[in-house]
Design a protein around this motif. Structure first.
Motif, PDB file in Angstrom:
ATOM      1  N   HIS A   1       0.851  -1.188   0.000  1.00  0.00           N
ATOM      2  CA  HIS A   1       0.000   0.000   0.000  1.00  0.00           C
ATOM      3  C   HIS A   1       0.887   1.237   0.000  1.00  0.00           C
ATOM      4  O   HIS A   1       1.667   1.436   0.938  1.00  0.00           O
ATOM      5  CB  HIS A   1      -0.884   0.028   1.250  1.00  0.00           C
ATOM      6  CG  HIS A   1      -1.716  -1.194   1.429  1.00  0.00           C
ATOM      7  ND1 HIS A   1      -1.203  -2.385   1.915  1.00  0.00           N
ATOM      8  CD2 HIS A   1      -3.019  -1.412   1.182  1.00  0.00           C
ATOM      9  CE1 HIS A   1      -2.170  -3.278   1.958  1.00  0.00           C
ATOM     10  NE2 HIS A   1      -3.281  -2.716   1.517  1.00  0.00           N
TER      11      HIS A   1
ATOM     12  N   LEU B   1      -3.050   5.598  -1.399  1.00  0.00           N
ATOM     13  CA  LEU B   1      -2.810   6.267  -2.674  1.00  0.00           C
ATOM     14  C   LEU B   1      -2.724   5.260  -3.821  1.00  0.00           C
ATOM     15  O   LEU B   1      -3.227   5.504  -4.918  1.00  0.00           O
ATOM     16  CB  LEU B   1      -1.527   7.094  -2.589  1.00  0.00           C
ATOM     17  CG  LEU B   1      -1.258   8.062  -3.719  1.00  0.00           C
ATOM     18  CD1 LEU B   1      -2.383   9.087  -3.859  1.00  0.00           C
ATOM     19  CD2 LEU B   1       0.067   8.785  -3.475  1.00  0.00           C
ATOM     20  N   ALA B   2      -2.094   4.125  -3.574  1.00  0.00           N
ATOM     21  CA  ALA B   2      -2.017   3.046  -4.567  1.00  0.00           C
ATOM     22  C   ALA B   2      -1.868   1.734  -3.810  1.00  0.00           C
ATOM     23  O   ALA B   2      -1.476   1.711  -2.641  1.00  0.00           O
ATOM     24  CB  ALA B   2      -0.836   3.252  -5.507  1.00  0.00           C
TER      25      ALA B   2
ATOM     26  N   GLY C   1      -8.361   3.004   0.537  1.00  0.00           N
ATOM     27  CA  GLY C   1      -8.115   4.437   0.635  1.00  0.00           C
ATOM     28  C   GLY C   1      -6.671   4.872   0.574  1.00  0.00           C
ATOM     29  O   GLY C   1      -6.385   6.056   0.702  1.00  0.00           O
TER      30      GLY C   1
ATOM     31  N   ALA D   1      -4.420  -0.795  -7.747  1.00  0.00           N
ATOM     32  CA  ALA D   1      -5.428   0.250  -7.591  1.00  0.00           C
ATOM     33  C   ALA D   1      -4.697   1.559  -7.316  1.00  0.00           C
ATOM     34  O   ALA D   1      -3.563   1.554  -6.812  1.00  0.00           O
ATOM     35  CB  ALA D   1      -6.367  -0.087  -6.427  1.00  0.00           C
ATOM     36  N   HIS D   2      -5.318   2.674  -7.663  1.00  0.00           N
ATOM     37  CA  HIS D   2      -4.734   3.977  -7.328  1.00  0.00           C
ATOM     38  C   HIS D   2      -5.822   5.040  -7.313  1.00  0.00           C
ATOM     39  O   HIS D   2      -6.915   4.829  -7.814  1.00  0.00           O
ATOM     40  CB  HIS D   2      -3.608   4.364  -8.290  1.00  0.00           C
ATOM     41  CG  HIS D   2      -4.071   4.678  -9.680  1.00  0.00           C
ATOM     42  ND1 HIS D   2      -4.395   5.940 -10.076  1.00  0.00           N
ATOM     43  CD2 HIS D   2      -4.283   3.875 -10.746  1.00  0.00           C
ATOM     44  CE1 HIS D   2      -4.774   5.920 -11.336  1.00  0.00           C
ATOM     45  NE2 HIS D   2      -4.727   4.670 -11.771  1.00  0.00           N
ATOM     46  N   ARG D   3      -5.492   6.158  -6.689  1.00  0.00           N
ATOM     47  CA  ARG D   3      -6.388   7.317  -6.646  1.00  0.00           C
ATOM     48  C   ARG D   3      -5.537   8.572  -6.740  1.00  0.00           C
ATOM     49  O   ARG D   3      -4.310   8.515  -6.650  1.00  0.00           O
ATOM     50  CB  ARG D   3      -7.219   7.310  -5.366  1.00  0.00           C
ATOM     51  CG  ARG D   3      -6.396   7.523  -4.089  1.00  0.00           C
ATOM     52  CD  ARG D   3      -7.302   7.721  -2.883  1.00  0.00           C
ATOM     53  NE  ARG D   3      -6.581   7.798  -1.636  1.00  0.00           N
ATOM     54  CZ  ARG D   3      -5.960   8.891  -1.162  1.00  0.00           C
ATOM     55  NH1 ARG D   3      -5.955  10.009  -1.857  1.00  0.00           N
ATOM     56  NH2 ARG D   3      -5.342   8.854   0.009  1.00  0.00           N
ATOM     57  N   GLU D   4      -6.169   9.694  -6.921  1.00  0.00           N
ATOM     58  CA  GLU D   4      -5.463  10.972  -6.962  1.00  0.00           C
ATOM     59  C   GLU D   4      -5.013  11.354  -5.554  1.00  0.00           C
ATOM     60  O   GLU D   4      -5.647  10.991  -4.576  1.00  0.00           O
ATOM     61  CB  GLU D   4      -6.371  12.077  -7.527  1.00  0.00           C
ATOM     62  CG  GLU D   4      -6.675  11.917  -8.995  1.00  0.00           C
ATOM     63  CD  GLU D   4      -5.436  12.012  -9.863  1.00  0.00           C
ATOM     64  OE1 GLU D   4      -4.597  12.911  -9.646  1.00  0.00           O
ATOM     65  OE2 GLU D   4      -5.278  11.156 -10.759  1.00  0.00           O
ATOM     66  N   GLY D   5      -3.919  12.093  -5.483  1.00  0.00           N
ATOM     67  CA  GLY D   5      -3.434  12.589  -4.203  1.00  0.00           C
ATOM     68  C   GLY D   5      -1.926  12.720  -4.207  1.00  0.00           C
ATOM     69  O   GLY D   5      -1.259  12.290  -5.146  1.00  0.00           O
TER      70      GLY D   5
ATOM     71  N   SER E   1      -0.583   8.076   1.160  1.00  0.00           N
ATOM     72  CA  SER E   1      -0.715   9.470   0.732  1.00  0.00           C
ATOM     73  C   SER E   1      -0.173  10.389   1.822  1.00  0.00           C
ATOM     74  O   SER E   1       0.051   9.971   2.961  1.00  0.00           O
ATOM     75  CB  SER E   1      -2.176   9.797   0.418  1.00  0.00           C
ATOM     76  OG  SER E   1      -2.965   9.687   1.574  1.00  0.00           O
TER      77      SER E   1
END
Length: 175
Positions: free
Chosen positions: A89, A128-129, A126, A155-159, A92
């Protein structure tokens, strides 16, 4: 370029040979390299386990491989080197408290929301990746072991990423 026997060079560089007498200098030099911060998780017969790690890097796009390296002196070493699957993981910038949960003496999974993935590995939503991996190979590397994982899912998200440099957490300031 020739390196002289002098211990100082331009820009007040401190040149030394890494050994037991220069261990502090060596750690300081390594600390100059800013890294991201990750939490690696795996399942054990006793339940989920996690460890905060900054020794993470991508290795290959095809096949998708990543690498991390636990210290042989870690109390969690045997659990991770014995795991057939694990998740990495990437944290962020606002997840420094999450990183602290998985250091020595931290709370770990106590009162933390997490889920099992298809292989039964605990994943923390939740971040960042995330890279969900199966063990590809392990290689002896002195006081650490290099663990190569084949990424099964990501998986990833913005931040913004949580950074670690010179013993301190921080944030990358972009333009």
């Amino acid at each position: 370029m020739t390196i002289s026997a002098d211990t100082t060079h331009a820009h007040n560089e401190n040149v030394f040979i890494p050994d037991a007498t220069t261990a502090r200098h060596y750690r300081t030099a390594l600390g100059a390299f800013t890294t991201g911060v990750t939490v690696v998780t795996a399942k054990t017969p006793a339940g989920p386990i996690g460890m905060t790690v900054n020794s993470f890097t991508s290795v290959s796009l095809d096949p998708p491989l990543v690498l991390w390296s636990p210290a042989k002196s870690s109390s969690r070493y045997a659990a991770f080197t014995g795991a057939s699957h694990f998740a990495i993981h990437v944290l962020s910038a606002d997840q420094d408290l999450l990183s602290a949960r998985f250091t020595r003496g931290g709370l770990g999974f106590d009162e933390l929301h997490w889920l099992d993935n298809l292989e039964g590995v605990p994943v923390i939503p939740g971040t960042l990746a995330r890279f969900e991996c199966e063990l590809a190979s392990m290689h002896d590397a002195g006081d650490h072991t290099l663990i190569l994982g084949r990424v099964l899912r990501a998986a990833h998200r913005e931040g913004d990423p949580l950074c670690f440099s010179r013993g301190t957490f921080g944030r990358f300031q972009g333009h």
